[in-house]
Write an enzyme that holds these catalytic residues in place. Structure first.
Site, PDB file in Angstrom:
ATOM      1  N   LYS A  61       0.692  -1.275  -0.149  1.00 57.49           N
ATOM      2  CA  LYS A  61       0.104   0.020   0.052  1.00 57.49           C
ATOM      3  C   LYS A  61       0.791   1.191   0.047  1.00 57.49           C
ATOM      4  O   LYS A  61       0.307   2.421  -0.461  1.00 57.49           O
ATOM      5  CB  LYS A  61      -1.010  -0.106   1.146  1.00 57.49           C
ATOM      6  CG  LYS A  61      -2.077  -0.935   0.998  1.00 57.49           C
ATOM      7  CD  LYS A  61      -2.989  -1.045   2.217  1.00 57.49           C
ATOM      8  CE  LYS A  61      -4.114  -2.119   2.071  1.00 57.49           C
ATOM      9  NZ  LYS A  61      -5.212  -1.792   3.102  1.00 57.49           N
ATOM     10  N   ASP A  98      -9.925   2.426   1.496  1.00 60.72           N
ATOM     11  CA  ASP A  98     -10.020   2.066   2.981  1.00 60.72           C
ATOM     12  C   ASP A  98     -10.660   2.921   4.016  1.00 60.72           C
ATOM     13  O   ASP A  98     -11.247   2.361   4.895  1.00 60.72           O
ATOM     14  CB  ASP A  98      -8.453   1.561   3.509  1.00 60.72           C
ATOM     15  CG  ASP A  98      -8.013   0.081   2.916  1.00 60.72           C
ATOM     16  OD1 ASP A  98      -8.736  -0.758   2.484  1.00 60.72           O
ATOM     17  OD2 ASP A  98      -7.097   0.118   2.780  1.00 60.72           O
TER      18      ASP A  98
END
Length: 412
Positions: A61, A98
């Protein structure tokens, strides 16, 4: 192998058990592939690969940010990317959905954040998202716990006043289930625990919190909610919020094992065979697993090694089988009598207690039933079956009637 072309997909390192393809198929009906890459393959793939959009998971990420030509405000603020769009000119736009996912997790669970002291376990990309969401919800104090640094797992005593804890580490995730990042006994004021892990459904961390009466939630709803936002980015269209609830429930029903418990002879194996066939699931019988691995029958193990040796074998078989997903598992009648079996029973299964009248229970070939009265065994075990069960079904009629009842009540 690095794919030459794909429409959409998930980029990560170890993805074999990901639920994401099933979720995205339900959200948008598009092709969605798993892209497992080593660290040195990530950059070349992002720069040269043919794709329309990607989701990114651990451990990439933060890495993915470096290859994006532009970042959304959310990705810039959080410092990690989990969604990448390839624009018509070939440039990469990095976003972080997210945030939407974790916000959904907290709101759907009824979490109380404002003014609370929170511990965030982990220092990766997911933890950055957690910090951002908690800050926006008015958390009183948010402390990040990492293996190194001023606040770490060796000095947790300074944070005994924590009121909620979020696990943003992979500790407890399949296949290494059974581990917990912290001992909740250290936090007497904690009333809420959240785990970004969704496989198994209930990590040891969450099971411990549930036993202590805490509010808890796993990461499955977060996974689906962030996927919905990502799918909206991929497709350029809005998806109804109600789809998150529907898909989360559907994925959970499919992923959880159906684990059968009950008195010896109550029909767990027979019901399990028909239930597995009707649902198209594999059947795992713990007693048969023990026999296959030991080369001995159950009565022989009891006779030659004793009950404690059998219970040890039973525990090992349970831990191996129950951490998997989507199976029907038939357990021995005495499996509930060992406290160390309770967490494996509950961690990734819907537990079904098959209840049958004592006069209908056979005892032939069942060592414990032959040396103890059924009434005595029932008095000892019935409260444990009821305590562990998510669903109790009477098995007094035909096999098909009992299986029909299980399927009806579980809405499978």
């Amino acid at each position: 192998m690095v794919p030459r072309h794909l429409e959409f997909g998930l980029l990560g390192e170890h993805l074999a058990h990901s639920f994401s393809p099933a979720i995205h198929r339900q959200l948008g009906g598009y092709d969605y592939q798993l892209v497992e890459l080593s660290p040195e393959q990530v950059g070349p793939f992002l720069r040269q690969g043919q794709f329309r959009g990607l989701n990114v998971t651990i451990p990439y990420k933060k890495t993915a940010m470096r290859f994006c030509d532009q970042l959304s405000p959310a990705a810039q603020r959080i410092g990690s990317v989990n969604t990448i769009i390839k624009r018509p000119d070939g440039t990469l736009y990095g976003d972080n959905t997210d945030y939407d996912g974790f916000l959904y997790l907290l709101r759907s669970a009824g979490a109380q954040i404002r003014g609370k002291k929170a511990l965030i376990l982990g220092s990766g990309g997911a933890s950055l998202t957690v910090h951002a969401v908690l800050s926006d919800l008015g958390v009183g104090q948010a402390v990040g716990i990492s293996r190194k640094g001023p606040d770490n797992y060796e000095n947790l005593e300074r944070h005994q006043d924590a009121e909620l804890i979020v696990n943003a580490t992979p500790v407890g995730m399949y296949p290494n289930v059974g581990a917990s990042p912290v001992d909740l006994a250290q936090f007497p004021h904690c009333g809420q625990v959240f785990d970004l892990i969704y496989n198994p459904s209930r990590t040891r961390f969450l099971l411990d919190g549930a036993r202590r009466g805490m509010l808890w939630a796993n990461g499955l709803g977060m996974l689906v909610a962030q996927a919905k936002t990502a799918a909206e980015r991929f497709l350029g269209q809005t998806i109804q919020d109600s789809r998150v609830v529907e898909i989360t429930a559907c994925i959970e029903r499919q992923a959880l094992n159906l684990l059968l418990i009950g008195m010896p002879g109550c029909g767990k194996t027979t019901i399990g065979q028909v239930l597995a066939r009707r649902l198209g699931r594999p059947l795992e019988d713990i007693d048969q697993h023990i026999v296959a691995n030991s080369g001995c029958s159950i009565p022989e193990i009891f006779s030659w090694e004793g009950e404690e040796s059998f219970r040890s074998r039973e525990h090992q078989a349970l831990c191996q089988l129950a951490k998997q997903s989507g199976k029907v598992i038939a357990c021995g009648g005495g499996i509930v009598t060992k406290r160390e079996n309770w967490d494996p029973i509950r961690q990734n299964s819907t537990v079904i207690y098959l209840r049958r009248d004592l006069e209908l229970l056979p005892t032939d070939g069942r060592p414990v039933s032959q040396f103890h009265s059924l009434e005595e065994l029932y008095r000892q075990r019935a409260p444990l079956y009821s305590q562990l069960a998510d669903l109790t079904v009477d098995n007094q009629g035909t096999v098909e009637e009992t299986v029909d009842e299980i399927i009806r009540r579980l809405e499978l």
